[in-house]
Enzyme design. Structure first.
Site, PDB file in Angstrom:
ATOM      1  N   ASP A 120       0.763  -1.242   0.000  1.00 39.16           N
ATOM      2  CA  ASP A 120       0.000   0.000   0.000  1.00 39.16           C
ATOM      3  C   ASP A 120       0.796   1.295   0.000  1.00 39.16           C
ATOM      4  O   ASP A 120       0.749   2.064  -0.948  1.00 39.16           O
ATOM      5  CB  ASP A 120      -0.949   0.008   1.201  1.00 39.16           C
ATOM      6  N   CYS A 191      -2.427  -8.629  -1.574  1.00 34.45           N
ATOM      7  CA  CYS A 191      -3.739  -9.264  -1.396  1.00 34.45           C
ATOM      8  C   CYS A 191      -4.538  -9.296  -2.693  1.00 34.45           C
ATOM      9  O   CYS A 191      -4.543  -8.337  -3.469  1.00 34.45           O
ATOM     10  CB  CYS A 191      -4.508  -8.559  -0.294  1.00 34.45           C
ATOM     11  N   SER A 467      -9.665   1.118   3.629  1.00 31.19           N
ATOM     12  CA  SER A 467      -8.922   0.109   2.888  1.00 31.19           C
ATOM     13  C   SER A 467      -9.551  -0.053   1.517  1.00 31.19           C
ATOM     14  O   SER A 467     -10.753   0.167   1.341  1.00 31.19           O
ATOM     15  CB  SER A 467      -8.980  -1.224   3.646  1.00 31.19           C
TER      16      SER A 467
END
Length: 551
Positions: A120, A191, A467
């Site tokens: 991220d 992810c 998120s």
């Protein structure tokens, strides 16, 4: 060569002696020195395998006549930092990463630099440094994780977050949760959904600072290793041509990246990160830039959390360039701009085909006629807020009573205790860049709401952020934030809040005189913070400008 300043002439004999202490030969020192920034660590699934990627990059550099020199930077896994005080450090780490890379590259005067990351805040931190340093540079990620399998269905980490709420609501047993936990994340990589990490990886391709397929080739595929070797070879060509980030990170590049972001229904965090990278590149982006491009860009892809597909499906469909190929049909892509491939976007798109229409829809039948992100304004967010419209149910308006919480933990406790009812608007404040400090992600509360089956019936509004795995009517980045005395600081339990998606507004339905009285009584909420967070809070600007440090 740039590196001559540290290795040429009799005055640099001590410098060469120190390099030789590390085993370097005169022949290696005569070649271009290529810095390899590797954010490998044993703390992030997306970074656990980056040593292998770095070795492949270094092989490519050596194959093309360069000398690779590897150094490291930090990284935080947002998933593991989620839902507790550790998340306060996630966004602030972006600035630390950029600064740390700047320091090393300036100290060593590399001829070129390869940046390796998957997740991220590490990606935007690296790209901020890339733009700031403006020497030949290229980015490669570690690639996305494959989805897991549970009860015959594909799953990812979002599934586990939402399952916590399902267990609390009696919809899933703890035994099932344990099995899901074991199967959801099958191995290394960022992810598996189109969360922040994979959105940013896709946007590196759209910007033109990584090679084709970088955004989608899975972490465990041999294709990823081939891309890494090609990346090492390509940096040598960039050094030879002296092609710099300033040649690539143009206003048109950012416009194309935003268009791809909107077509993907990407993470709301990209608004913060693209503004921060653009600032380093000397390009002006505002919230209105995002909204203007979103209005004319159709949503062509729905990947988890917005839909049933995963990044693996996007890879099989042709990757990021296939999305750009679709968008080029609408004139939304600047095809004449250069990329690190030393080809223009148009040249890259020439032989691209969409391989799965079910994953990347034709422009004639998009999921949405507009892009996946929307900017809202109104009395609750005079300077703007961000909504991921691609991940919400078909809701045009929502009006409900505020349930106000001054931190994430209190909100999660109330949600999991069953204290939040249908029709409520959960307000989580003092979680902005200054007020948190650190602008935490609210995945725990949004996942709890979704897991309990309330995502169509409860809205969440915050000056924090979300998120990329968040879905539901979740509005973040509310500006000005509570710590700066924004209207969100004045909301009280029971106040009516109206969200009008069609009109792109979010309003606090309280009389103006009443708000003036509340404002007169308001006092900033003081939090005891030390160390880096204290410095960060004193330097950071609002979410509507990218939460960057003030000049």
């Amino acid at each position: 060569m740039r590196s001559d300043v540290i290795k040429k002439g009799i005055e640099r004999a001590p410098h060469r002696a120190l390099f030789k202490a590390m085993g370097l030969t005169d022949e290696e020192l005569d070649k271009p020195l290529i810095g390899i920034v590797n954010s490998f660590n044993e703390l992030i699934p997306g970074h656990i395998h980056l040593r292998r990627i770095a070795e492949a990059v270094k092989t490519g550099v050596r194959m093309s006549g360069g000398t690779p020199l590897e150094f490291s930077t930090i990284g935080i896994c947002d998933g593991i930092a989620m839902g507790h005080g550790g998340m306060k450090y996630s966004l602030p780490s972006r600035e630390l990463i950029a600064d740390s890379i700047e320091a090393v590259v300036r100290a060593y005067n590399f001829d070129g630099i390869v940046m390796i990351a998957s997740c991220d805040k590490i990606i935007p931190g690296m790209l901020m440094a890339m733009a700031r340093l403006d020497i030949p540079a290229i980015f490669i990620s570690g690639g996305p994780m494959l989805p897991g399998r549970f009860k015959g269905e594909y799953v990812d980490v979002k599934t586990v977050f939402e399952a916590v709420g399902a267990v609390k609501a009696g919809k899933m047993s703890e035994k099932e949760l344990k099995l899901l936990e074991d199967f959801a994340c099958p191995g290394c990589g960022s992810c598996a959904g189109m969360f922040t990490a994979n959105t940013m990886n896709a946007l590196t391709e759209a910007l033109g600072i990584s090679l084709p397929w970088n955004g989608t080739a899975p972490a465990v595929y041999a294709h990823r290793i081939r891309i890494a070797k090609q990346t090492g070879m390509q940096i040598m060509k960039l050094v030879e041509e002296d092609l710099k980030p300033s040649d690539i990170l143009t206003p048109e590049a950012f416009e194309d990246a935003i268009a791809v972001d909107m077509a993907l229904g990407g993470s709301t965090n990209t608004v913060l990160h693209l503004m921060a990278i653009a600032r380093e590149a000397g390009v002006k982006l505002t919230l209105d830039t995002f909204d203007e491009i979103s209005e004319k860009t159709p949503t062509l892809v729905k990947i988890s959390p917005a839909g049933k597909h995963f990044v693996l499906d996007l890879y099989e469909a042709g990757g990021v360039l296939a999305i750009m190929k679709r968008l080029s049909e609408l004139g939304l892509i600047h095809e004449d701009r250069i990329t690190v491939s030393l080809k223009t976007v148009g040249e890259l798109l020439r032989d691209v085909s969409v391989l799965r229409d079910d994953v990347i829809r034709p422009v004639t039948r998009p999921y949405l006629s507009r892009g996946g992100l929307m900017i809202l304004y109104g009395s609750l967010a005079p300077k703007g807020a961000v909504l991921k419209v691609s991940a919400i149910p078909d809701i045009e308006t929502f009006e409900g009573e505020a349930r106000v919480f001054d931190c994430e933990e209190d909100a999660v406790k109330a949600i999991l205790s069953g204290d939040i009812e249908k029709g409520d608007v959960v307000v989580i404040r003092y979680e902005g860049p200054k007020g948190g400090p650190g602008m935490r992600e609210m995945l725990a509360p949004t996942s709890a709401i979704a897991g309990m089956g309330l995502d169509r019936d409860v809205a969440l509004v915050t000056d924090g952020r979300f998120s990329g795995a968040t879905r539901g009517l979740s509005i973040g980045h509310v500006s000005p934030e509570a710590a700066e005395g924004g209207p969100i600081a004045l909301v009280e339990d029971g106040d009516l809040i109206r969200i009008d998606v069609k009109a792109k507004r979010i309003d606090l339905l309280v009389d103006e005189e009443e708000l003036k009285e509340r404002k007169a009584k308001w006092k900033p909420k003081v939090k005891e913070v030390k160390g880096y967070l204290k410095r960060y809070s004193s330097l950071v600007t609002s979410a509507n400008t990218g939460a960057v440090f003030r000049e």
